[in-house]
Design an enzyme around this catalytic site. Structure first.
Site, PDB file in Angstrom:
ATOM      1  N   GLY A  46       0.872  -1.172   0.000  1.00 32.89           N
ATOM      2  CA  GLY A  46       0.000   0.000   0.000  1.00 32.89           C
ATOM      3  C   GLY A  46       0.907   1.219   0.000  1.00 32.89           C
ATOM      4  N   ALA A  47       0.656   2.148  -0.943  1.00 30.56           N
ATOM      5  CA  ALA A  47       1.601   3.241  -1.169  1.00 30.56           C
ATOM      6  C   ALA A  47       1.930   4.027   0.108  1.00 30.56           C
ATOM      7  CB  ALA A  47       1.060   4.155  -2.273  1.00 30.56           C
ATOM      8  N   ARG A  88      10.497  -0.918  -4.769  1.00 29.49           N
ATOM      9  CA  ARG A  88       9.298  -0.996  -5.618  1.00 29.49           C
ATOM     10  C   ARG A  88       9.195   0.281  -6.441  1.00 29.49           C
ATOM     11  NH1 ARG A  88       3.973  -3.351  -3.434  1.00 29.49           N
ATOM     12  NH2 ARG A  88       3.916  -3.973  -5.616  1.00 29.49           N
ATOM     13  N   ASP A 236      -1.397   4.557  -6.267  1.00 29.24           N
ATOM     14  CA  ASP A 236       0.025   4.384  -6.003  1.00 29.24           C
ATOM     15  C   ASP A 236       0.858   5.545  -6.533  1.00 29.24           C
ATOM     16  OD1 ASP A 236      -1.151   1.456  -6.055  1.00 29.24           O
ATOM     17  OD2 ASP A 236       0.660   1.456  -4.820  1.00 29.24           O
TER      18      ASP A 236
END
Lengths: 345, 345
Positions: A46-47, A88, A236
């Site tokens: 989750g961002a 990521r 995101d």
């Protein structure tokens, strides 16, 4: 139940989301390698949550840098920040958190390394606490858009688990529920990693918000059957023009929502906005391993060796988005102008 | 590898598709209860395949009817046909096969019960063989629509396994491949039961047709990324106006295909057409148990007790369908007129 918790002895405790809802277990991260590994394997995801976790990861890394001079210390912190950022590529909150800590570090006058470490920790704590506050604020703005009795479709998990707490899309849903709006939720299971089935339903059950689980491919028929009133998802990365990268499947939902004349809302803190990118085409989309699709719980569900395409995110163009809900209010078209205005407040 | 095989001693051998691709095992059905159970638990699935399997099921049932008079025999066969028809409500091929066998039975002059049984078996064999022939015919018609080098998205499994052999949507794909068109396939995994991941990829790998597996929610992004040229699916029931019931998720794909200006083809034998129903709204849609969504291989992937909506099929309105490919040629708009014309040949 907290997504993460800073322990004063110098340890980041992370709820291992890859095990939920079957097991509630915690990981103790004692250096930035532990945090990077946890982000990579989606123990924390989750961002906004990976932004906050990476901030604490940088603090942990900074604790282990054994140098006497500020410049060498900053160089060490920068190097760790690069490593954490690389875990990521799509969510911009990671880079945003690293940039914020580095900026704070560079602007702090003291030469004392221990004081600098304390400044980093204070800033990480601030990022963490602000994220919760921002979610509550955007929840309040967002819930004003939700009609009484609304049946809301959401995708993936943009909840307390995806943030420091409360949630973005689920924050709006929580706020509408708390306002007594008698809402109900449909949760896309969200293949391949089933964050909707595993995490969103779990959060909704705990919050006593009525929830029904569907597979992702049921969303169109759900809309055509008149069973849903609006769609709300997290993000995101949001580019300057209002394009939104979010969990794979979001784009399909946005197209389907438009065809069925349903509002499609994106809820995200401004830490998710990347004004450096003009449009969604510039967002790097992470492609993950095929084993996520071919295996479940380590067991194969497809023939050995089959080729897989596994993008973790997709991009939804701004024209499909009814509004973007942030902690500074609801942003509508034209996004390019209105987003810059909100960001410059 | 056959979907089903009639053994002369009076036994229907069914490939247990619920175990594929990990295990290749066969079920020996010795009465119509065995066949009904196999259809219900999807050991055999796919509209044409369950039509043929039910036909053999009726033959097996008829073998056990111990009566002396033709009328009592027919009444017994009718009762078994009703039981077999009730196993699954959406695919019309089941009812079509039962009606065809009963019609044959009623129109046969002999009073000899054993001869009547032989007539039923001969008709079931005919249904089985015709299905393969029809698939090859529709494959030939359909492949003419496929451009050289086409990248084709398909959903669920409308292959050899869903039919007596060769396949409908995959029949068209096989024919295009056999014609040297250098096509490649994207297979939606097709939740909840993963017929795309388990069966379609397996068939394509065996046929040496290039295949890439995706999750259902990637289809929209796949189209937006320009990675696919057309969509082709099978059907479980087609109404007089050309509306199509097919595996859940088909409707979403059809909407997405239209938005991205991609042809959306349905391939099905005419045994799938139900002229008794004016439109898709009249098709009964089977809803299956929540455990199909909440569990995988018997293991939970969602919190215990979560509510689930699990329709096995959806309905795609005719306006989203470029053409319907049948063994008597390609049917285009206006479907109401053109379908009746083809059916009356």
């Amino acid at each position: 139940m907290n997504t993460m918790r800073w322990l004063e002895e110098g340890c980041l405790e992370l709820l291992d989301q890859s095990k939920l809802p079957l097991e509630v277990t915690y990981l103790n991260c004692r250096d930035h390698f532990d945090v990077a590994a946890a982000i990579k394997r989606l123990a924390v995801r989750g961002a906004p949550a990976i932004g906050a976790a990476a901030a604490y990861g940088l603090v942990l890394g900074a604790m282990k840098i054994e140098v006497y001079h500020k410049e060498a210390f900053i160089a060490g912190v920068e190097s760790i920040a690069r490593e954490l950022t690389a875990t990521r590529p799509t969510a911009v909150n990671l880079r945003w958190a690293m940039d914020r800590l580095l900026k704070k570090l560079r602007s702090t006058a003291t030469e004392d390394i221990n004081e600098l470490r304390a400044v980093l920790l204070a800033e990480a704590n601030l990022i963490y606490r602000e994220d919760i506050t921002n979610n509550r604020k955007l929840g309040a703005y967002g819930q004003a858009l939700i009609p009484v009795g609304a049946r809301i479709l959401t995708h993936c998990n943009a909840g307390a688990l995806a943030t420091a707490g409360y949630g973005t899309a689920l924050g709006v849903i929580r706020a509408a529920h708390e306002a007594g709006k008698k809402i109900s939720v449909y949760a896309d299971e969200t293949r391949p990693l089933l964050q909707g089935a595993r995490l969103t339903t779990w959060e909704m059950l705990h919050a006593r918000i009525p929830v029904t689980l569907i597979t992702d491919n049921m969303a169109g028929y759900l809309m055509a059957s008149g069973k849903v009133d609006l769609v709300i998802v997290g993000a995101d990365r949001i580019t300057a023009n209002g394009d939104v990268a979010n969990k794979i499947g979001t784009y399909s939902l946005a197209v389907l929502a438009q065809v069925h004349n349903l509002p499609f809302y994106v809820a995200a803190p401004l830490s998710t906005v990347d004004l450096d990118l003009a449009s969604g085409e510039e967002i790097p989309i992470e492609e993950r391993e095929s084993v996520e699709v071919t295996h479940l719980d380590g067991r194969p569900v497809a023939p050995a060796g089959v080729k897989v395409w596994n993008p973790a995110f997709d991009v939804t163009p701004n024209r499909l988005i009814t509004a973007i809900i942030t902690e500074r209010g609801v942003i509508r078209r034209p996004y390019l102008k209105n987003m810059q205005e909100v960001m410059s407040i």
